[in-house]
Design a protein around this motif. Structure first.
Motif, PDB file in Angstrom:
ATOM      1  N   GLU A 161       0.844  -1.193   0.000  1.00 23.74           N
ATOM      2  CA  GLU A 161       0.000   0.000   0.000  1.00 23.74           C
ATOM      3  C   GLU A 161       0.882   1.247   0.000  1.00 23.74           C
ATOM      4  O   GLU A 161       1.676   1.459   0.917  1.00 23.74           O
ATOM      5  N   ALA A 162       0.761   2.044  -1.083  1.00 26.01           N
ATOM      6  CA  ALA A 162       1.491   3.310  -1.209  1.00 26.01           C
ATOM      7  C   ALA A 162       2.980   3.142  -0.929  1.00 26.01           C
ATOM      8  O   ALA A 162       3.600   3.953  -0.236  1.00 26.01           O
ATOM      9  N   LEU A 163       3.556   2.093  -1.508  1.00 18.25           N
ATOM     10  CA  LEU A 163       4.954   1.752  -1.230  1.00 18.25           C
ATOM     11  C   LEU A 163       5.887   2.704  -1.978  1.00 18.25           C
ATOM     12  O   LEU A 163       5.777   2.886  -3.191  1.00 18.25           O
ATOM     13  N   ARG A 164       6.808   3.318  -1.235  1.00 19.45           N
ATOM     14  CA  ARG A 164       7.796   4.217  -1.814  1.00 19.45           C
ATOM     15  C   ARG A 164       9.178   3.835  -1.294  1.00 19.45           C
ATOM     16  O   ARG A 164       9.337   3.430  -0.149  1.00 19.45           O
ATOM     17  N   LYS A 165      10.166   3.975  -2.208  1.00 19.86           N
ATOM     18  CA  LYS A 165      11.556   3.748  -1.808  1.00 19.86           C
ATOM     19  C   LYS A 165      12.440   4.743  -2.529  1.00 19.86           C
ATOM     20  O   LYS A 165      12.397   4.872  -3.756  1.00 19.86           O
ATOM     21  N   THR A 166      13.233   5.474  -1.751  1.00 23.63           N
ATOM     22  CA  THR A 166      14.179   6.418  -2.332  1.00 23.63           C
ATOM     23  C   THR A 166      15.592   6.036  -1.909  1.00 23.63           C
ATOM     24  O   THR A 166      15.819   5.534  -0.809  1.00 23.63           O
ATOM     25  N   PHE A 167      16.541   6.281  -2.824  1.00 24.18           N
ATOM     26  CA  PHE A 167      17.964   6.146  -2.536  1.00 24.18           C
ATOM     27  C   PHE A 167      18.582   7.523  -2.741  1.00 24.18           C
ATOM     28  O   PHE A 167      18.863   7.917  -3.876  1.00 24.18           O
ATOM     29  N   GLY A 168      18.741   8.280  -1.649  1.00 25.27           N
ATOM     30  CA  GLY A 168      19.175   9.659  -1.775  1.00 25.27           C
ATOM     31  C   GLY A 168      18.101  10.466  -2.494  1.00 25.27           C
ATOM     32  O   GLY A 168      16.947  10.492  -2.083  1.00 25.27           O
ATOM     33  N   SER A 169      18.485  11.104  -3.596  1.00 31.91           N
ATOM     34  CA  SER A 169      17.521  11.895  -4.369  1.00 31.91           C
ATOM     35  C   SER A 169      16.806  11.068  -5.427  1.00 31.91           C
ATOM     36  O   SER A 169      15.878  11.560  -6.080  1.00 31.91           O
ATOM     37  N   PHE A 170      17.222   9.804  -5.609  1.00 33.90           N
ATOM     38  CA  PHE A 170      16.613   8.954  -6.634  1.00 33.90           C
ATOM     39  C   PHE A 170      15.410   8.215  -6.062  1.00 33.90           C
ATOM     40  O   PHE A 170      15.520   7.537  -5.036  1.00 33.90           O
ATOM     41  N   GLN A 171      14.268   8.318  -6.737  1.00 34.47           N
ATOM     42  CA  GLN A 171      13.063   7.626  -6.300  1.00 34.47           C
ATOM     43  C   GLN A 171      12.899   6.330  -7.085  1.00 34.47           C
ATOM     44  O   GLN A 171      12.552   6.339  -8.263  1.00 34.47           O
TER      45      GLN A 171
END
Length: 295
Positions: free
Chosen positions: A7-17
């Motif tokens: 549900e509404a899964l987000r993953k960022t690596f620094g400024s990269f989404q």
């Protein structure tokens, strides 16, 4: 019953989404195809589900348990096969299989023997001598020998020949018949189309389509071959007609579904002699989402 849920899964690596609002669900006894090119976010999503990565935002659960907090309990009930299996070089394939199955609680010896025969696998050789395909076989044999409730496959047939791919497909369908669930990430669209009940397409970290193949096919074009008594020189200029190719007396083209009625009316006025229709494939749908993307 829902086995996997995000549900509404987000993953960022620094400024990269890497992932943006990924939502998917897999039900009990369902084979779910997860497709997209390299870098689209498939493996990142799978690593979050396995508890290897922690999501930046959102929720993910398997068997109703949180994938990060309850990873150990979840792993007791699932099997995972990556696209590139690494093994201990000085152990034999059989020793590695025994080790993994012991960690999984054991397996039926007769089933294990049959799996080795079906996958044409020699367990007596050292792992350092195995090709990529044979290393994949080790992981697949362990997965199918265990009594897992969920199988997560990330490009599992990489390195396998077509015959072994077919054996893999048979065991996936057998797992479904036993009421188990499968998440299959694959570049082989024909494999996904043959096996999967539902498909999710991920593009640049976002789910762009999700549903059964029948539900998704209305979004793409139908391929037609027609022959008419009179020449139809203006067919290529009609709205909804794409990729027209003329071969002798016949014409092959793709037609937008919402324009199909008017196209067929125009063709019939020229005296229809022959018509062949084929439904859109998963590859058609996939490429429609990626037309124009660099690479």
């Amino acid at each position: 019953m829902e086995i996997v849920h995000t549900e509404a899964l987000r993953k960022t690596f620094g400024s990269f989404q890497a992932l943006n609002n990924v939502q998917l669900s897999i039900n009990q006894g369902e084979i779910y195809g997860f497709i997209g090119p390299n870098g689209a976010g498939k493996s990142t999503t799978i690593r979050i589900l396995l508890g290897i990565l922690r999501s930046t935002e959102g929720k993910a659960s398997i068997f109703g348990k949180d994938v990060w907090r309850d990873a150990v309990e979840i792993h007791k009930r699932l099997s995972y096969v990556p696209g590139d299996v690494t093994l201990w070089p000085n152990l034999t394939g059989g020793e590695v299989i025994d080790l993994f199955l012991k960690m999984k609680g054991g397996a039926d010896p007769s089933r294990l023997k049959k799996l080795m025969e079906r996958f044409d696998f020699d367990p007596a050789k050292k792992c350092r001598t195995y090709s990529k395909g044979n290393r994949q076989k080790v992981a697949l044999i362990v997965a199918f020998a265990s009594d897992s409730e969920l199988f997560i496959f990330d490009e599992p047939t990489s390195g396998l020949d077509p015959l072994m791919e077919r054996v893999f497909q048979e065991y996936v369908l057998e797992a479904k018949e036993r009421g188990h669930s499968v998440l299959l990430s694959s570049h082989i669209l024909s494999e996904v189309e043959r096996l999967c009940d539902r498909v999710g397409i991920i593009r640049k970290g976002t789910m762009v389509e999700q549903g059964s193949l029948d539900e998704l096919r209305h979004l793409t074009r139908t391929t037609l071959y027609v022959e008419t008594k009179e020449a139809m020189d203006d067919l290529g200029q009609r709205s909804g007609v794409h990729d027209l190719k003329v071969s002798g007396a016949g014409m092959t083209f793709q037609a937008d579904r919402d324009e199909l009625g008017s196209i067929m009316k125009a063709i019939s006025e020229k005296g229809l002699v022959k018509i062949e229709s084929s439904p859109p494939t998963l590859e058609d749908l996939f490429m429609r989402h990626y037309e124009g993307d660099e690479g």
